[in-house]
Design an enzyme around this catalytic site. Structure first.
Site, PDB file in Angstrom:
ATOM      1  CB  SER A  50       0.930   4.522  -3.607  1.00  0.00           C
ATOM      2  OG  SER A  50       1.753   5.545  -4.147  1.00  0.00           O
ATOM      3  CG  ASP A 339       8.921   3.779  -0.477  1.00  0.00           C
ATOM      4  OD1 ASP A 339       8.826   4.996  -0.766  1.00  0.00           O
ATOM      5  OD2 ASP A 339       7.981   2.982  -0.641  1.00  0.00           O
ATOM      6  CG  HIS A 342       5.277   5.835  -1.215  1.00  0.00           C
ATOM      7  ND1 HIS A 342       5.869   4.712  -1.772  1.00  0.00           N
ATOM      8  CD2 HIS A 342       4.178   6.099  -1.956  1.00  0.00           C
ATOM      9  CE1 HIS A 342       5.145   4.326  -2.814  1.00  0.00           C
ATOM     10  NE2 HIS A 342       4.121   5.151  -2.946  1.00  0.00           N
TER      11      HIS A 342
END
Length: 364
Positions: A50, A339, A342
């Protein structure tokens, strides 16, 4: 005579004007890295998780998605593109710094234009990892899946630019391989999916062996300049502080120790690969200490909040838990994390520019 005088004046004015334009353009592109003479980097290509996924997970049947607000809150037009953050992610910033293009598209984007293939795409998938079990747990693209997409990409590129140009692009592009944090944090510690089979030393061996196999495979397909990001201090991201950092949400030491063990082995393995693979420029990128410095000394880098993310409470929200109903902080640039997992675009920028300055010459 008047005509000649006017023409002469125009020519002089034009020269001054063009010089001024050139000066302004140069000043406005001072973030672009200057490459050595006769060196080109035609494309940036990303594999992994991600941290560099630019939207591939949008097209998967998985809960690991972020193609909804407030993700993309600071992206152009506030568009939630499927990038796991408030704006650009490292692969975009690297491509931009190298002067290639502003954004690196997801390979699975149905609107992907054939011409984009020449300057690079992203194969990464949020939630993936070196351990083959990691992507299976959350139904995302494994590194084998990403390798298959890369092979398909090469075929398409051949059809667009021909065999010789394709070989040139493959050999001279910069590849980013970013994985490992989901293996350690999610598969091993949170899901406990490997604890009965492996202790930390043997699990990190599994990870490194998988990484080595993947690097060998993309090398065999033509990749030469490969940046392999270390695992980060995963125990210091907000969600892992919440889950394993105790009452005061300190960094989870056992997570960080596992990351450091993996990194040490990965670094040694990369040295071995470079000795054995002709013309390879595989470079270990120490993200661990760079991110840890942001976390431990945030004020030095213009940040004020490190223990929680900008989205929601900031201590647990990620992916579907960070959603349109979640409040967000007033200024994401104050936060190291967007978040609970990340970093923000601002944090990525604080990391990527120094990383390029430190490591870029190693690829040539």
């Amino acid at each position: 005579m008047q005509f000649l005088f006017s023409l002469s004046s125009f020519s002089s004015s034009a020269i001054v004007l063009f010089s001024l334009i050139a000066f302004v353009l140069f000043c406005n592109t001072n973030a672009v890295v200057r490459l050595p003479p006769n060196i080109s980097v035609p494309a940036v290509i990303a594999f992994g998780d991600s941290i560099v996924d630019t939207g591939n997970n949008n097209h998967l049947k998985s809960v690991v998605k972020c193609n909804f607000a407030p993700y993309g809150n600071d992206f152009r037009g506030k568009v939630p593109t499927g990038r796991f953050g408030n704006g650009k992610v490292p692969v975009d910033l690297v491509a931009e710094e190298l002067g290639i293009k502003e954004l690196v598209p997801a390979y699975l984007d149905p609107h992907l234009q054939p011409q984009e293939l020449k300057t690079g795409v992203c194969f990464a998938s949020g939630g993936s990892g070196y351990d083959p079990l990691t992507p299976k747990i959350v139904s995302v693209l494994s590194l084998d899946d990403q390798l298959g997409m890369f092979k398909e990409y090469i075929g398409k590129l051949n059809g667009i630019v021909g065999t010789e140009r394709t070989k040139f692009i493959l050999a001279n592009s910069l590849y980013l391989v970013v994985a490992g944090s989901d293996d350690i944090a999610n598969t091993y510690f949170v899901a406990h999916a490997r604890e009965l089979q492996y202790d930390i030393p043997s699990y990190t061996n599994l990870m490194v062996n998988s990484a080595s196999e993947f690097l060998n495979q993309i090398y065999a397909l033509g990749a030469r300049r490969i940046a392999v990001f270390s695992a980060p201090p995963i125990g210091c991201v907000p969600s892992q502080r919440t889950l394993a950092g105790g009452l005061h949400r300190g960094c989870a030491d056992k997570y960080n120790e596992a990351a450091k063990m993996f990194n040490s082995k990965l670094n040694a393995n990369i040295d071995s690969l470079n000795r054995n693979l002709p013309n390879s420029r595989i470079v270990y990128i120490d993200v661990y200490n760079a991110l840890l410095d942001l976390i431990e000394n945030p004020e030095n880098h213009g940040f004020h909040v490190v223990e929680k993310g900008c989205c929601g409470t900031g201590v647990i929200e990620v992916a579907i838990l960070c959603n349109p109903a979640s409040p967000i902080c007033k200024n994401a640039s104050d936060h190291v994390f967007w978040d609970s997992y990340h970093p923000t675009e601002a944090a990525y920028k604080a990391l990527i520019s120094p990383i390029l300055q430190r490591y870029l010459s190693s690829f040539f």
